[in-house]
Design an enzyme around this catalytic site. Structure first.
Site, PDB file in Angstrom:
ATOM      1  N   ASP A   1       0.832  -1.209   0.000  1.00 12.26           N
ATOM      2  CA  ASP A   1       0.000   0.000   0.000  1.00 12.26           C
ATOM      3  C   ASP A   1       0.869   1.262   0.000  1.00 12.26           C
ATOM      4  O   ASP A   1       1.979   1.253   0.527  1.00 12.26           O
ATOM      5  CB  ASP A   1      -0.899  -0.026   1.249  1.00 12.26           C
ATOM      6  CG  ASP A   1      -2.058   0.942   1.141  1.00 12.26           C
ATOM      7  OD1 ASP A   1      -2.286   1.496   0.045  1.00 12.26           O
ATOM      8  OD2 ASP A   1      -2.737   1.149   2.166  1.00 12.26           O
TER       9      ASP A   1
ATOM     10  N   LEU B   1      10.329 -20.860  -4.518  1.00 11.15           N
ATOM     11  CA  LEU B   1       9.328 -19.921  -4.005  1.00 11.15           C
ATOM     12  C   LEU B   1       8.048 -19.963  -4.837  1.00 11.15           C
ATOM     13  O   LEU B   1       8.095 -19.946  -6.069  1.00 11.15           O
ATOM     14  CB  LEU B   1       9.905 -18.494  -4.058  1.00 11.15           C
ATOM     15  CG  LEU B   1       8.932 -17.366  -3.707  1.00 11.15           C
ATOM     16  CD1 LEU B   1       8.673 -17.321  -2.212  1.00 11.15           C
ATOM     17  CD2 LEU B   1       9.461 -16.015  -4.188  1.00 11.15           C
TER      18      LEU B   1
ATOM     19  N   HIS C   1       2.700   3.133  -8.926  1.00  8.27           N
ATOM     20  CA  HIS C   1       2.492   1.700  -9.207  1.00  8.27           C
ATOM     21  C   HIS C   1       3.697   1.122  -9.961  1.00  8.27           C
ATOM     22  O   HIS C   1       4.105  -0.003  -9.722  1.00  8.27           O
ATOM     23  CB  HIS C   1       1.222   1.501 -10.034  1.00  8.27           C
ATOM     24  CG  HIS C   1      -0.025   1.918  -9.294  1.00  8.27           C
ATOM     25  ND1 HIS C   1      -0.257   1.573  -7.987  1.00  8.27           N
ATOM     26  CD2 HIS C   1      -1.105   2.649  -9.685  1.00  8.27           C
ATOM     27  CE1 HIS C   1      -1.425   2.075  -7.595  1.00  8.27           C
ATOM     28  NE2 HIS C   1      -1.949   2.732  -8.605  1.00  8.27           N
TER      29      HIS C   1
HETATM   30  C1  FPP Z   1      -2.157   0.187  -3.241  1.00  3.96           C
HETATM   31  O1  FPP Z   1      -1.602   1.471  -3.226  1.00  3.96           O
HETATM   32  C2  FPP Z   1      -1.577  -0.557  -4.340  1.00  3.96           C
HETATM   33  C3  FPP Z   1      -2.282  -1.133  -5.342  1.00  3.96           C
HETATM   34  C4  FPP Z   1      -3.738  -1.126  -5.420  1.00  3.96           C
HETATM   35  C5  FPP Z   1      -1.588  -1.812  -6.436  1.00  3.96           C
HETATM   36  C6  FPP Z   1      -0.404  -2.574  -6.012  1.00  3.96           C
HETATM   37  C7  FPP Z   1       0.376  -2.954  -7.191  1.00  3.96           C
HETATM   38  C8  FPP Z   1       1.706  -2.967  -7.232  1.00  3.96           C
HETATM   39  C9  FPP Z   1       2.568  -2.670  -6.070  1.00  3.96           C
HETATM   40  C10 FPP Z   1       2.413  -3.396  -8.440  1.00  3.96           C
HETATM   41  C11 FPP Z   1       2.071  -4.811  -8.724  1.00  3.96           C
HETATM   42  C12 FPP Z   1       3.003  -5.444  -9.600  1.00  3.96           C
HETATM   43  C13 FPP Z   1       2.744  -6.549 -10.292  1.00  3.96           C
HETATM   44  C14 FPP Z   1       3.827  -7.221 -10.948  1.00  3.96           C
HETATM   45  C15 FPP Z   1       1.385  -7.118 -10.415  1.00  3.96           C
HETATM   46  P1  FPP Z   1      -2.572   2.692  -3.452  1.00  3.96           P
HETATM   47  O2  FPP Z   1      -2.635   2.984  -4.901  1.00  3.96           O
HETATM   48  O3  FPP Z   1      -3.896   2.424  -2.818  1.00  3.96           O
HETATM   49  O4  FPP Z   1      -1.815   3.823  -2.690  1.00  3.96           O
HETATM   50  P2  FPP Z   1      -2.494   5.010  -1.871  1.00  3.96           P
HETATM   51  O5  FPP Z   1      -3.257   4.376  -0.741  1.00  3.96           O
HETATM   52  O6  FPP Z   1      -1.333   5.801  -1.410  1.00  3.96           O
HETATM   53  O7  FPP Z   1      -3.374   5.759  -2.820  1.00  3.96           O
END
Ligand code: FPP
Length: 255
Positions: A35, A146, A52
């Site tokens: 997050d 893994l 992201h």
């Molecule tokens: C939450 O942060 C994150 C997500 C909803 C997406 C997570 C995805 C990645 C870390 C990349 C994934 C990679 C692959 C290879 C699938 P947020 O956007 O809610 O952050 P915020 O709360 O600060 O707005």
């Protein structure tokens, strides 16, 4: 097993480093709510998708490290059933990330003996996402290292509702006695049927909630929270979480 990443990194960190990590007592299954991508980007004056993208690079680092450490399962919350509510451009970007990740990283996953799996409602993902992820699953299915388990279009309540429907159908068909419905029966009908339950849950960004992630499976897991946004998370924080986990006493309701 050789540890390729030194435990103590030269880069100074706000959290103290954790000497004394016992590499023989690591959690077998670590689950992570990644997050803070959006806030990380906003703080830098960047669009949310930049967070992201950076988050994807951190996924590579942590997967590599978990694999080197000999952790058995790493479950990453990459897209929830609620994330469809985000702006269309952000959803489209998130749905392209697995493809981008695997385009550049699949050879290394194969070389490292990593097996790619998913949990979630796979069928409702866009075709291009399904194709890329399915190829990775197929090409790594015999790997024994893994298990890299992406939660994609995953929602825990939906997962449980679907499990209950299957169990109810078995009862209706006369193939299952109501008295035989127990915790094991429910577990066997979840996406995670073949996996051990997570020993450790990590959530970044300062939020301390589960957000519909593995509600059943986390019943006895240890939780570890950090204020660090996911794009700033790294191997040292990961090891700090593992170290703190090793210093908890898991009692499973006993004394
Ligand atoms: C939450 O942060 C994150 C997500 C909803 C997406 C997570 C995805 C990645 C870390 C990349 C994934 C990679 C692959 C290879 C699938 P947020 O956007 O809610 O952050 P915020 O709360 O600060 O707005």
């Amino acid at each position: 097993m050789p540890i390729k990443f030194p435990f103590t990194k030269s880069k100074p960190k706000p959290d103290p480093q954790s000497p004394g990590l016992d590499y023989k007592q690591l959690p077998q299954h670590v689950a992570i709510i990644m997050d803070g991508n959006g806030r990380w980007a906003k703080n830098k004056g960047l669009p949310r998708i930049a967070g992201h993208k950076e988050g994807m690079n951190v996924v590579k680092k942590i997967v590599r490290h978990a694999s080197n450490l000999g952790i058995e399962v790493l479950t990453l919350y990459a897209f929830s059933t609620e994330n469809w509510k985000r702006p269309k451009t952000e959803v489209e970007f998130l749905m392209k990330l697995p493809m981008e990740f695997l385009n550049t990283y699949l050879p290394e996953l194969i070389e490292k003996n990593v097996r790619v799996e998913t949990i979630g409602d796979f069928e409702r993902l866009p075709e291009h996402t399904k194709t890329a992820v399915q190829e990775a699953k197929d090409r790594t299915k015999d790997n024994t290292g893994l298990i890299l388990n992406f939660a994609l279009n995953y929602g825990s309540r939906y997962e449980m509702v679907e499990a209950v429907k299957i169990v109810a159908e078995e009862v209706k068909q006369g193939n299952l006695d109501v008295d035989k419905i127990d915790e094991g029966c429910i577990s066997r009908h979840l996406y995670t049927a073949d996996l051990k339950e997570p020993d450790l849950l990590i959530r970044t960004s300062g939020e301390q909630r589960l957000s519909n992630f593995l509600l059943w499976q986390l019943a006895y897991s240890e939780f570890w929270f950090t204020d660090v946004y996911w794009p700033d998370f790294d191997e040292a924080y990961f090891e700090k979480a593992l170290y703190d986990y090793q210093n908890r006493k898991r009692r499973y309701g006993g004394v």
